[in-house]
Design a protein around this motif. Structure first.
Motif, PDB file in Angstrom:
ATOM      1  N   SER A  22       0.707  -1.313  -0.032  1.00 34.05           N
ATOM      2  CA  SER A  22      -0.129   0.166   0.183  1.00 34.05           C
ATOM      3  C   SER A  22       0.851   1.439   0.111  1.00 34.05           C
ATOM      4  O   SER A  22       1.845   1.259   0.877  1.00 34.05           O
ATOM      5  CB  SER A  22      -0.736   0.014   1.213  1.00 34.05           C
ATOM      6  OG  SER A  22      -1.591   1.100   1.440  1.00 34.05           O
ATOM      7  N   SER A  23       0.413   2.154  -0.831  1.00 29.49           N
ATOM      8  CA  SER A  23       1.115   3.588  -0.916  1.00 29.49           C
ATOM      9  C   SER A  23       0.212   4.570  -1.489  1.00 29.49           C
ATOM     10  O   SER A  23      -0.431   4.417  -2.138  1.00 29.49           O
ATOM     11  CB  SER A  23       2.570   3.639  -1.606  1.00 29.49           C
ATOM     12  OG  SER A  23       2.263   3.234  -3.018  1.00 29.49           O
ATOM     13  N   ASP A  24      -0.041   5.767  -0.644  1.00 32.49           N
ATOM     14  CA  ASP A  24      -0.850   6.933  -1.253  1.00 32.49           C
ATOM     15  C   ASP A  24      -0.107   8.130  -0.945  1.00 32.49           C
ATOM     16  O   ASP A  24       0.610   8.183  -0.103  1.00 32.49           O
ATOM     17  CB  ASP A  24      -2.261   6.399  -0.751  1.00 32.49           C
ATOM     18  CG  ASP A  24      -2.269   6.439   0.929  1.00 32.49           C
ATOM     19  OD1 ASP A  24      -3.135   5.616   1.367  1.00 32.49           O
ATOM     20  OD2 ASP A  24      -1.723   7.363   1.456  1.00 32.49           O
ATOM     21  N   LEU A  27       1.238   9.022   2.793  1.00 31.86           N
ATOM     22  CA  LEU A  27       2.409   8.758   3.137  1.00 31.86           C
ATOM     23  C   LEU A  27       3.870   9.355   2.804  1.00 31.86           C
ATOM     24  O   LEU A  27       3.756   9.730   1.791  1.00 31.86           O
ATOM     25  CB  LEU A  27       2.290   7.023   3.061  1.00 31.86           C
ATOM     26  CG  LEU A  27       1.407   6.176   3.471  1.00 31.86           C
ATOM     27  CD1 LEU A  27       1.464   4.592   2.703  1.00 31.86           C
ATOM     28  CD2 LEU A  27       1.526   6.010   4.875  1.00 31.86           C
ATOM     29  N   ARG A  29       7.124   8.183   3.630  1.00 28.03           N
ATOM     30  CA  ARG A  29       8.161   7.166   3.221  1.00 28.03           C
ATOM     31  C   ARG A  29       7.777   5.896   3.815  1.00 28.03           C
ATOM     32  O   ARG A  29       7.614   5.572   5.161  1.00 28.03           O
ATOM     33  CB  ARG A  29       9.536   7.368   3.600  1.00 28.03           C
ATOM     34  CG  ARG A  29      10.703   6.262   3.330  1.00 28.03           C
ATOM     35  CD  ARG A  29      11.948   6.609   3.898  1.00 28.03           C
ATOM     36  NE  ARG A  29      12.481   7.680   3.064  1.00 28.03           N
ATOM     37  CZ  ARG A  29      13.478   7.333   2.087  1.00 28.03           C
ATOM     38  NH1 ARG A  29      13.946   6.173   1.997  1.00 28.03           N
ATOM     39  NH2 ARG A  29      14.139   8.395   1.348  1.00 28.03           N
ATOM     40  N   GLU A  30       7.715   4.750   2.909  1.00 32.40           N
ATOM     41  CA  GLU A  30       7.413   3.257   3.452  1.00 32.40           C
ATOM     42  C   GLU A  30       8.579   2.458   3.279  1.00 32.40           C
ATOM     43  O   GLU A  30       9.290   2.764   2.080  1.00 32.40           O
ATOM     44  CB  GLU A  30       6.178   2.566   2.567  1.00 32.40           C
ATOM     45  CG  GLU A  30       4.895   2.941   2.863  1.00 32.40           C
ATOM     46  CD  GLU A  30       3.884   2.467   2.437  1.00 32.40           C
ATOM     47  OE1 GLU A  30       3.131   1.545   2.835  1.00 32.40           O
ATOM     48  OE2 GLU A  30       3.674   2.499   1.112  1.00 32.40           O
ATOM     49  N   ARG A  90       4.401   9.204  -6.745  1.00 28.14           N
ATOM     50  CA  ARG A  90       5.100   8.353  -5.947  1.00 28.14           C
ATOM     51  C   ARG A  90       6.317   7.720  -6.688  1.00 28.14           C
ATOM     52  O   ARG A  90       6.118   7.341  -7.865  1.00 28.14           O
ATOM     53  CB  ARG A  90       4.165   7.167  -5.448  1.00 28.14           C
ATOM     54  CG  ARG A  90       3.037   7.863  -4.413  1.00 28.14           C
ATOM     55  CD  ARG A  90       3.469   8.279  -3.120  1.00 28.14           C
ATOM     56  NE  ARG A  90       4.146   7.280  -2.302  1.00 28.14           N
ATOM     57  CZ  ARG A  90       4.882   7.590  -1.113  1.00 28.14           C
ATOM     58  NH1 ARG A  90       4.535   9.035  -0.762  1.00 28.14           N
ATOM     59  NH2 ARG A  90       5.264   6.827  -0.306  1.00 28.14           N
ATOM     60  N   THR A 176       8.399   6.364  -1.771  1.00 29.24           N
ATOM     61  CA  THR A 176       8.533   7.781  -1.232  1.00 29.24           C
ATOM     62  C   THR A 176       7.727   8.582  -2.125  1.00 29.24           C
ATOM     63  O   THR A 176       7.212   8.402  -3.260  1.00 29.24           O
ATOM     64  CB  THR A 176       9.926   8.132  -1.341  1.00 29.24           C
ATOM     65  OG1 THR A 176      10.509   8.216  -3.076  1.00 29.24           O
ATOM     66  CG2 THR A 176      10.841   7.289  -0.732  1.00 29.24           C
ATOM     67  N   ASP A 290       9.629  14.184   2.834  1.00 27.99           N
ATOM     68  CA  ASP A 290      10.180  12.959   3.201  1.00 27.99           C
ATOM     69  C   ASP A 290      10.732  12.729   4.790  1.00 27.99           C
ATOM     70  O   ASP A 290      11.228  13.793   5.311  1.00 27.99           O
ATOM     71  CB  ASP A 290      11.301  12.530   2.282  1.00 27.99           C
ATOM     72  CG  ASP A 290      11.627  11.208   2.377  1.00 27.99           C
ATOM     73  OD1 ASP A 290      10.956  10.301   2.781  1.00 27.99           O
ATOM     74  OD2 ASP A 290      12.839  10.849   1.462  1.00 27.99           O
TER      75      ASP A 290
END
Length: 781
Positions: A22-24, A27, A29-30, A90, A176, A290
């Motif tokens: 999941s990234s949106d 966020l 930084r995952e 992203r 990111t 970030d």
């Protein structure tokens, strides 16, 4: 290339386990562990019938305990994953900590990378290749066959260690925003990339230096940005540094450099390994674009005409060497297992570890920071060099090693040298030029096994000189040396030089330092004495600032069909007598790892020597046999212990008597330590234990631990001469025994390696052997 395209198309019809990431926009930084839901097979080409589910870290082949013919070849890995809510603003990356040793990567049928080298990380920018709402498939071809262009370069059957194949370290998915802090290795810019901290001036009152943040703008819009850096110490005190604003153009990158000053810093040292948590934010107006967090430490390292100094205090470096290998799984060990190795090195009394002969895992580096182990970081190399691509790849190894590890306070020396290899000009000057380019600061020290003026520190092995003086008479314009290996080879070659009379009547195999635990008391005592003699001799060198013994753990090697057994602990991390010699050389109240110690280096059975050696860091030791005092004495010094701070104690007992030996240690007249040892009776039962070493077993992480079945008598005394076959059973399917089962005991202990895949409420292990009773061992999360 066609076979890979055909293969990708074929997979479209398969239903496979996959994962969603999941990234949106909400966020920053995952960083997600990318180790689950992989499939694996071996072979020159892919066979769709052969895929097996695995989890990273993973070895390409489970090897026998003694590796006579390590597997080499092609292996394949694949994984399906979905990125939820993929947006055009992203960035998406996959980061591999280590893959052995040449790696080709395809994503959705498109080749993204070829990476050469098995010991350093690489990053894939997958942003343009991923599918936004569909599953993506990554396919990886891994080749660990001999390759003379990739350091260490030497063919495995001539190499002094093994290079186990597979994706053997962690992998991570990273997401990111389009304006982000780069990865230092991936950026590939000297003295740049990612985050870089260096303190130029350090004292107990103030530490000052620089902090660099390398930022990439992959958006289409110019950004006004600044960095906000927070240093937080172990008790929660924070100090913030805010940069000026800079304009970052589209599709460009820039360093933001800040000068930092910290008053009353908490300094890092082996005795007090203080770490700072450093949080870095990239800010644009009211928005944080970030954020990244690292740990680092503040310390001052100096090598000058008077010796080695840490934080202004002179000290002699007492260290060891380590190979990162485990039995059966080779290099594919968990982060916790790496931590446990570092913990054991501290427990053994060392303050320093040389990473022989390649960069070790990131988790081991983190453990050295946390536990207080100084490190010599080493590029891959061993008795091999050739012109051309090998040299260019070695130069890149230097850059990548420094970029990966430059923020670790534990790293005090950079071994940018091909170990025991003939390095022709201009290799050495160029290697040091590269280090200077990457870290153009004071108190950065290069080291090489060749006595070349370009290196700051000369690091010969003891056997590179001759008996009887070895390096004790070395004096070249005040140049300092650190003996990078000692205690093994010279005794194997019969040229120790100091104690030849003691070798009278000893067989060749009894003289060597290469001793398995199964070889028995006499040979284990000789190994310990060999290390003692060399340790003592090394201290005589006026220009010697430290040393590292060879080595801490037994290991396998490509050119030999037996385990290299000069470790002070065996391959299962079980100590030998020599381990306690080293433990006794550490002051008793220096830190929490080793306190006052007495250890009776004897099995006290019918064939035991009656000259009883006791290792201790106490002032005096009293020895008792069956309650009767043998002697209360101070240590005796001779030509083989005259430089030691804590010489061993040797007690003469007139004859062997069945019963109990008891050693009591005294400091300033006060009893502070005790060790008892009893003659074992008949073996009657098994006592089970497992290895924790500072990190409890962590379920669901591919954690691996050793389980020990100790064969004892009714009183719990180890029966060291018991040779038994032990069968282990586990009452859950989320735990796997790696390697053989049943296994034979060695010196009274049978060992298995277990891997824990998934979480459970707990499980039990049983061990059975004919004629022995046992109780199950319960292991809980």
């Amino acid at each position: 290339m066609k076979q890979y395209q055909i293969y990708i198309l074929f997979l479209l019809g398969l239903s496979l386990t996959a994962c969603s990431l999941s990234s949106d926009d909400g966020l920053l930084r995952e960083k997600i562990n990318f180790g689950d839901n992989w499939f694996f097979q071996k072979g020159d080409s892919v066979n769709v019938q052969n895929w097996k589910p695995i989890r990273l870290p993973h070895t390409a082949n489970i090897e026998p305990l003694v590796v006579n013919n390590q597997w080499q070849g092609i292996s394949w890995y694949k994984k399906e994953f979905k990125i939820e809510n993929k947006n055009t603003n992203r960035k998406h990356f996959i980061y591999f900590e280590g893959v052995m040793q040449e790696t080709d990567v395809w994503l959705n049928g498109e080749k993204l990378a070829n990476h050469k080298g098995g010991y350093l990380p690489f990053t894939l920018d997958i942003t343009e290749a991923i599918h936004g709402h569909d599953y993506n498939e990554i396919l990886i071809r891994v080749d660990n066959q001999d390759n003379s262009e990739i350091p260490p370069g030497k063919a495995l059957n001539d190499l002094d260690f093994n290079m186990y194949g597979g994706i053997y370290r962690n992998a991570y998915y990273i997401s990111t925003n389009e304006v982000y802090i780069t990865d230092a290795v991936h950026a590939n810019i000297p003295n740049s990339g990612g985050l870089l901290v260096h303190f130029n001036d350090v004292s107990e009152k103030v530490a000052s230096g620089i902090f660099k943040t390398h930022i990439q703008n992959d958006s289409e819009i110019e950004k006004s940005i600044k960095t906000v850096v927070n240093f937080t110490n172990s008790i929660g005190d924070s100090i913030m540094f805010e940069s000026r604003e800079v304009m970052l153009k589209p599709k460009s990158n820039q360093n933001i450099e800040q000068f930092i000053t910290i008053e009353n810093p908490k300094l890092w040292s082996p005795e007090s390994p203080e770490l700072y948590k450093v949080s870095v934010e990239i800010v644009s107006g009211a928005n944080i674009l970030d954020v990244q967090t690292i740990k680092t430490g503040i310390r001052k390292v100096e090598i000058n005409k008077d010796g080695f100094f840490l934080n202004g205090k002179q000290r002699f470096i007492n260290g060891t060497n380590r190979h990162q290998e485990y039995p059966y799984v080779g290099y594919a060990i968990s982060d916790n297992a790496n931590y446990r190795d570092a913990y054991k090195i501290k427990q053994a009394g060392f303050d320093f570890v040389r990473l022989s002969h390649y960069p070790h895992s990131e988790s081991f580096m983190d453990a050295c920071d946390e536990l207080g182990l100084m490190v010599m970081d080493c590029i891959p190399g061993w008795q091999y060099s050739e012109p051309g691509e090998f040299i260019e790849n070695s130069y890149q190894n230097i850059r990548d090693m420094v970029r990966r590890d430059r923020n670790h306070p534990s790293v005090i020396i950079w071994e940018n040298s091909l170990n025991e290899s003939w390095m022709k000009d201009p290799y050495i000057p160029e290697a040091n030029k590269i280090l200077d380019e990457e870290l153009p600061y004071g108190n950065i020290y290069s080291a090489g096994w060749a006595d070349h003026p370009s290196y700051d520190l000369f690091i010969p092995a003891r056997q590179h000189s001759k008996a009887p003086d070895y390096w004790s008479q070395y004096d070249k314009n005040g140049r300092k040396i650190l003996i990078a290996e000692y205690g093994d080879w010279e005794y194997y070659a019969h040229n120790a030089g100091f104690n030849q009379k003691a070798f009278k009547g000893l067989k060749e195999e009894e003289r060597t330092s290469r001793q398995l635990r199964a070889h028995g008391e006499k040979r284990l005592l000789q190994q310990a004495f060999n290390y003692q003699e060399a340790f003592n001799s090394n201290l005589k060198g006026e220009h010697t600032i430290g040393h590292a013994n060879w080595l801490v753990f037994d290991y396998n090697r490509g050119y030999s069909d037996d385990i290299e057994s000069s470790g002070i602990s065996d391959i299962f991390r079980i100590p030998k007598f020599s381990y306690y010699f080293y433990q006794s050389q550490k002051p008793p109240f220096q830190d929490s790892f080793t306190g006052p110690l007495v250890f009776i280096a004897n099995y006290w059975q019918e064939n035991s020597t009656t000259d009883v050696t006791v290792f201790s860091n106490c002032d005096e030791v009293a020895l008792y046999l069956n309650g009767e005092k043998i002697e209360h004495k101070k240590p005796s010094r001779d030509a083989f212990s005259d430089e030691l701070e804590y010489p061993p104690f040797v007690f003469g007992i007139s004859k062997f008597e069945v019963g109990k030996l008891e050693a009591i240690g005294f400091i300033n007249g006060k009893e502070v330590a005790k060790h008892t040892l009893s003659t074992p009776a008949e073996a009657t039962k098994i006592e089970l234990s497992y290895d924790i070493s500072g990190k409890p077993l962590e379920q669901g992480t591919n954690d691996i631990v050793f389980v020990y079945a100790k064969i004892v008598d009714d009183e719990g005394n180890l029966v060291s001469n018991a040779v038994k076959k032990v069968q282990f059973n586990i009452d859950t399917d989320v735990v796997e025994i790696i390697g053989g089962n049943p296994v034979d005991s060695e010196a009274g202990i049978a060992t298995i390696l277990i891997k824990v895949y998934a979480k459970s409420k707990g499980f039990s292990i049983e061990a059975k052997s004919e004629g022995l009773t046992s109780e199950p061992l319960k292991l809980m999360n």
